[in-house]
Design a protein around this motif. Sequence first.
Motif, PDB file in Angstrom:
ATOM      1  N   UNK A 285      18.546  21.085 -28.542  1.00 24.84           N
ATOM      2  CA  UNK A 285      18.517  20.003 -29.522  1.00 24.84           C
ATOM      3  C   UNK A 285      19.138  18.727 -28.944  1.00 24.84           C
ATOM      4  N   UNK A 286      20.197  18.880 -28.172  1.00 23.17           N
ATOM      5  CA  UNK A 286      20.817  17.720 -27.523  1.00 23.17           C
ATOM      6  C   UNK A 286      19.858  17.109 -26.509  1.00 23.17           C
ATOM      7  N   UNK A 287      19.231  17.959 -25.694  1.00 29.92           N
ATOM      8  CA  UNK A 287      18.330  17.470 -24.646  1.00 29.92           C
ATOM      9  C   UNK A 287      17.131  16.723 -25.208  1.00 29.92           C
ATOM     10  N   UNK A 288      16.764  17.025 -26.443  1.00 34.21           N
ATOM     11  CA  UNK A 288      15.631  16.323 -27.046  1.00 34.21           C
ATOM     12  C   UNK A 288      15.935  14.857 -27.311  1.00 34.21           C
ATOM     13  N   UNK A 289      17.224  14.524 -27.495  1.00 31.66           N
ATOM     14  CA  UNK A 289      17.590  13.166 -27.885  1.00 31.66           C
ATOM     15  C   UNK A 289      18.165  12.310 -26.755  1.00 31.66           C
ATOM     16  N   UNK A 290      18.777  12.954 -25.748  1.00 34.91           N
ATOM     17  CA  UNK A 290      19.530  12.149 -24.777  1.00 34.91           C
ATOM     18  C   UNK A 290      18.682  11.153 -23.981  1.00 34.91           C
ATOM     19  N   UNK A 291      17.400  11.426 -23.660  1.00 34.98           N
ATOM     20  CA  UNK A 291      16.664  10.374 -22.944  1.00 34.98           C
ATOM     21  C   UNK A 291      16.567   9.070 -23.739  1.00 34.98           C
ATOM     22  N   UNK A 292      16.294   9.176 -25.041  1.00 39.15           N
ATOM     23  CA  UNK A 292      16.212   7.960 -25.864  1.00 39.15           C
ATOM     24  C   UNK A 292      17.573   7.291 -25.970  1.00 39.15           C
ATOM     25  N   UNK A 293      18.635   8.095 -26.093  1.00 35.92           N
ATOM     26  CA  UNK A 293      19.978   7.518 -26.188  1.00 35.92           C
ATOM     27  C   UNK A 293      20.341   6.776 -24.909  1.00 35.92           C
ATOM     28  N   UNK A 294      20.003   7.336 -23.766  1.00 40.24           N
ATOM     29  CA  UNK A 294      20.334   6.675 -22.502  1.00 40.24           C
ATOM     30  C   UNK A 294      19.531   5.392 -22.322  1.00 40.24           C
ATOM     31  N   UNK A 295      18.270   5.413 -22.696  1.00 36.04           N
ATOM     32  CA  UNK A 295      17.459   4.197 -22.573  1.00 36.04           C
ATOM     33  C   UNK A 295      17.984   3.111 -23.510  1.00 36.04           C
ATOM     34  N   UNK A 296      18.393   3.498 -24.717  1.00 38.74           N
ATOM     35  CA  UNK A 296      18.957   2.513 -25.631  1.00 38.74           C
ATOM     36  C   UNK A 296      20.217   1.888 -25.035  1.00 38.74           C
ATOM     37  N   UNK A 297      21.049   2.711 -24.401  1.00 38.81           N
ATOM     38  CA  UNK A 297      22.260   2.180 -23.770  1.00 38.81           C
ATOM     39  C   UNK A 297      21.919   1.254 -22.610  1.00 38.81           C
ATOM     40  N   UNK A 298      20.881   1.625 -21.842  1.00 40.94           N
ATOM     41  CA  UNK A 298      20.458   0.772 -20.731  1.00 40.94           C
ATOM     42  C   UNK A 298      19.986  -0.586 -21.209  1.00 40.94           C
TER      43      UNK A 298
END
Length: 384
Positions: A14-27
């Motif tokens: 469940x965490x892995x499903x969200x972290x790519x979007x979270x990292x791109x938002x931070x970038x």
Amino acid sequence: MARILFTAHSSVGHVRALVPAARIAAEHGHTVALAAPEAAAAEVAAHGVAHLPAGLDMRQAVLEDVGPVADLPHEERVHAVHHHGFAGRPAPAMAADLVRLASEFKPEVIVREPTEFGGYLAAELLGLPHVTLAANGGTPGIVNEALLVRLGEHHEALGVLVEPSVAVLYRYLHGVLMPPAFDPSEATIPNACFYQQTSPRRLGERLPEWVADLDPARPVVLAALGTTGDNMSETPALLRRIGRALDQLDVNAVLVAGKHLTGEDVPGSRVRVVEWIAQPLMLEIADLFLTHAGFNSVRESLRAGVPLVAVPRSAEQPQNAARCQELGVAQVTQPSEATATAIHDACAEVLGEPRYLMAARALQRSIVALPPLDTFVADLVALT
């Protein structure tokens, strides 16, 4: 710049499903955090995302309310997880923690994965837009009448004035990380938009050096049953059968066995048994993925254009596997029929028939032709 709060259960998938979007938002310069139970802290940190401890461990809540469910019949297990996990005590517990954290983090939008309902409840209480980001298909199957009734109880207890419904749950944005062709029912969700997925990678993640020395004349087969199988009693025996099956193929086989097996438990010399490996990276060089058909595994495999042999065991896995078979990208072997011979024959079929690879590559093209996650982030910010 926006302040974006993601919410998830503590399970790695469940965490892995969200972290790519979270990292791109931070970038893109936005302030980002992922709220999840304390058990998820290490996994969130491994992806370079700020973690806010919140909510109850869904697995522990189900265990306390129902008892061990790993070996229950599929329908009973699904009901227990949906009723006592997704829409059970973890939802209001997460909501209460998010409302408390909001005074400090000050989110402008909350993004949840579709089975985490505390983010939705908190957003309604705080008057914030709430967004779902679905890693795979199957969302319409999550929200049924029984789940809405349970959510209604939480609405009443927390003071959420609106009645729960599909229209309310998805009234802002429902992001999907697979193309409509994979699950057309996702397009029936209000405000559904489809985006190109990015496979998650932990910071500094790489493959072991021995990967470079694999025999280039042999196809590469990755076999992994995901983290959901760790508590299932038949997992070691199934892994042994997989090992025997792969050893009878002329392949480079990598079997991810967690702490269940070591290399000494698998006969022959063609199977390398590892406790863990960077799955998205391994799929970039694989010719076949033998999998439990969890949502991250299916998504990551098709993103890499790799066909599958699926042995679905629980949760959404049977639906994922069936859909992959319908699309011509997989052979499916049911757990009750997953003998070493059956597994061997399914793998030989997929490796020997080019149509499986061609179908997987066609779906891969549909995935990479979708708008990138940068567009998802822009759509999020437009809601604030």
